[in-house]
Write an enzyme that holds these catalytic residues in place. Structure first.
Site, PDB file in Angstrom:
ATOM      1  CD  GLU A   3      -1.953   1.536   2.920  1.00  0.00           C
ATOM      2  OE1 GLU A   3      -1.142   2.177   3.618  1.00  0.00           O
ATOM      3  OE2 GLU A   3      -3.011   1.071   3.369  1.00  0.00           O
ATOM      4  CG  ASP A  63      -5.017  -2.067  -0.216  1.00  0.00           C
ATOM      5  OD1 ASP A  63      -4.300  -3.097  -0.196  1.00  0.00           O
ATOM      6  OD2 ASP A  63      -4.951  -1.188   0.667  1.00  0.00           O
TER       7      ASP A  63
END
Length: 384
Positions: A63, A124
Site C-alpha cells: 500500500e 488494494d
C-alpha cells in the site's frame, strides 16, 4: 492479515471554491507541494522504500509503495517514481513483477533481519500500483509501464478475483485467507470506483466494469445506516459483520468516503454512492464529530477523530456541497510547515495527501478513471 491500525492556506483555498464570499487567496497548484515534500523527506528512503515508523518492525507495505508511486506521478517526478518502483519490484515481487504480485508486508523480523514478513498479497496496493503504472505509461509516454500495468492486472485477475454467488465478479482483499466455507471476507476500501474504471479501460475484456458495479452494491448494502465498515462478509445472500472485527468502521473505512468524494461528476454511480454513505456528513450536520471508530450498525462512535480522517473527508464534503462542514474539517488539519503536521504518522499523512491534494486541484480523476494531474493543464505547462 492485520493492517494499520495538511495545509490551512492550501486547503482553505480549495474550500474557497465552495465559499464564494470567502476572501481566501488560492495558491498555485502548479507550484511546490510542501506536504508531499515533507512526506518524501520523512518516509521515503533514497532507495525508494516507504517506511511506516509507527510499528516496531519499521515496515514497508505494498500500500505504501503504491501511494508513493501515485503521488510521484501527481508531482511529475519520474526519478522518484523509478526508485519506488525498483524497490517494490526487487523486494516485494522477488525481482519478477511479471510473475509475482507484491508481498504486502516487508520489515525487520525478531532477529533483526530485513525481509518479507508476510508473503500474502493485498489487492488494494496492487490495484493502485497497476493504476500508477498504466497512468505513468500514458502521461509520460513510457510504454514499458503500460505493459507492466497490464501484466499486474492479469496477475490480479488470476489470483484475487472470484465470482461470488449472488453477487458476481469481485476483488478479494488478497490471495489467501478470505474465503471460508461459502463466506467471503471483503474490504470496501479496496474498491475505488475510479481506479476500477481505468482498469476496465485498459483491460476491456476483464472483470473490472462488473467489479465496479458490484462494488457499489458492496458499499451500499454493507453500510445500512450510512457508515462503511472496515470489513464485511458476504454469505451468498447478504452482507454480515466480520466475526473477528465486528461492525467497525475506522482506519480502512475512512478511505471509502475519500474515494467516493473524488469521483468525477460524470460517474454514473457517484450520486447514489454519496447518498448511501451519508453517515459522516449527517453526524457533522448534527454538530457531532465522527469518531475514530464507528459502530456501523448503529452509527455510534468512540475515540477522538484523527486529524487524517478530517483530511480524508474533505473531497467527500466538497462533493456533497457542504461548505460549512468542509471549512470546519479543513481547519482541523495543520499546515504542512507546522509541527503538528510533522508529527502525523504515515497513514494520516497519506490521507492528507489525497484529501488536500485533491482539494488544491493538484489532481482529478476523469469519469473513465484517467488521472488528470495539474502539471498537464495549460496553466501549469505555461509556468515550466
Amino acid at each position: 492479515m492485520t493492517r494499520r491500525r495538511l495545509l490551512h492556506a492550501g486547503t482553505l483555498a480549495g474550500v474557497a471554491a465552495l465559499l464564494p464570499a470567502a476572501a481566501l487567496a488560492a495558491p498555485s497548484q502548479c507550484g511546490p507541494w510542501p506536504l508531499w515534500s515533507a512526506f518524501v523527506d520523512k518516509h521515503i528512503q533514497r532507495d525508494g522504500r516507504v517506511v511506516d515508523f509507527l510499528n516496531p518492525d519499521q515496515r514497508s507495505t505494498s500500500e505504501g509503495q503504491s501511494y508513493a508511486l501515485f503521488f510521484a506521478l501527481v508531482n511529475n517526478d519520474q526519478v522518484l517514481f523509478d526508485k519506488v518502483l525498483s524497490w517494490t519490484r526487487h523486494n516485494l515481487c522477488g525481482g519478477r513483477p511479471d510473475l509475482n504480485l507484491p508481498a504486502w508486508l516487508w520489515g525487520r523480523d525478531g532477529s533483526g533481519a530485513w525481509r518479507v514478513l508476510d508473503a500474502n498479497t493485498a489487492s488494494d496496493g496492487e490495484l493502485w500500483i497497476a493504476y500508477a503504472l498504466l497512468e505513468a505509461g500514458r502521461l509520460w509516454s513510457r510504454p514499458g509501464f503500460l505493459k507492466a500495468g497490464q501484466q499486474m492486472l492479469q496477475l490480479i485477475r488470476t489470483q484475487e478475483v472470484a465470482t461470488l454467488p449472488g453477487l458476481g465478479p469481485m476483488l478479494l482483499p488478497g490471495r489467501t485467507g478470505f474465503v471460508d466455507n461459502g463466506r467471503w471476507t471483503l474490504n470496501p476500501s479496496y474498491l475505488p470506483i475510479q481506479v476500477l474504471r481505468r482498469c476496465a479501460n485498459a483491460d476491456p475484456k476483464g472483470p473490472w466494469a462488473a467489479i465496479a458495479a458490484n462494488s457499489a452494491r458492496v458499499l451500499r448494502d454493507s453500510a445500512p445506516v450510512g457508515f462503511a465498515p472496515d470489513w464485511t462478509v458476504w454469505d451468498g445472500k447478504t452482507f454480515n459483520a466480520d466475526p473477528k472485527r465486528g461492525n467497525v468502521g475506522s482506519y480502512d473505512a475512512i478511505r471509502v468516503y475519500l474515494w467516493a468524494g473524488m469521483l468525477d461528476a460524470g460517474e454514473p454511480l457517484r450520486a447514489r454512492l454519496l447518498q448511501d454513505l451519508s453517515g459522516p456528513a449527517d453526524l457533522l450536520a448534527a454538530q457531532q464529530t465522527p469518531a475514530e471508530k464507528i459502530d456501523t450498525a448503529r452509527g455510534v462512535g468512540t475515540g477522538a477523530l484523527p486529524v487524517g480522517f478530517s483530511a480524508a473527508l474533505l473531497p467527500y464534503l466538497s462533493a456533497l456541497g457542504k461548505p460549512a462542514l468542509l471549512k470546519a474539517q479543513a481547519q482541523r488539519v495543520p499546515a504542512a510547515t507546522q509541527p503538528a503536521a510533522a508529527a502525523l504518522p504515515y497513514f494520516e499523512r497519506t490521507l492528507a495527501l489525497f484529501g488536500q491534494g485533491w482539494l488544491e486541484n493538484r489532481y482529478r480523476f476523469a469519469a473513465d478513471g484517467r488521472l488528470l494531474p495539474a502539471w498537464r493543464t495549460p496553466a501549469c505547462a505555461a509556468t515550466t
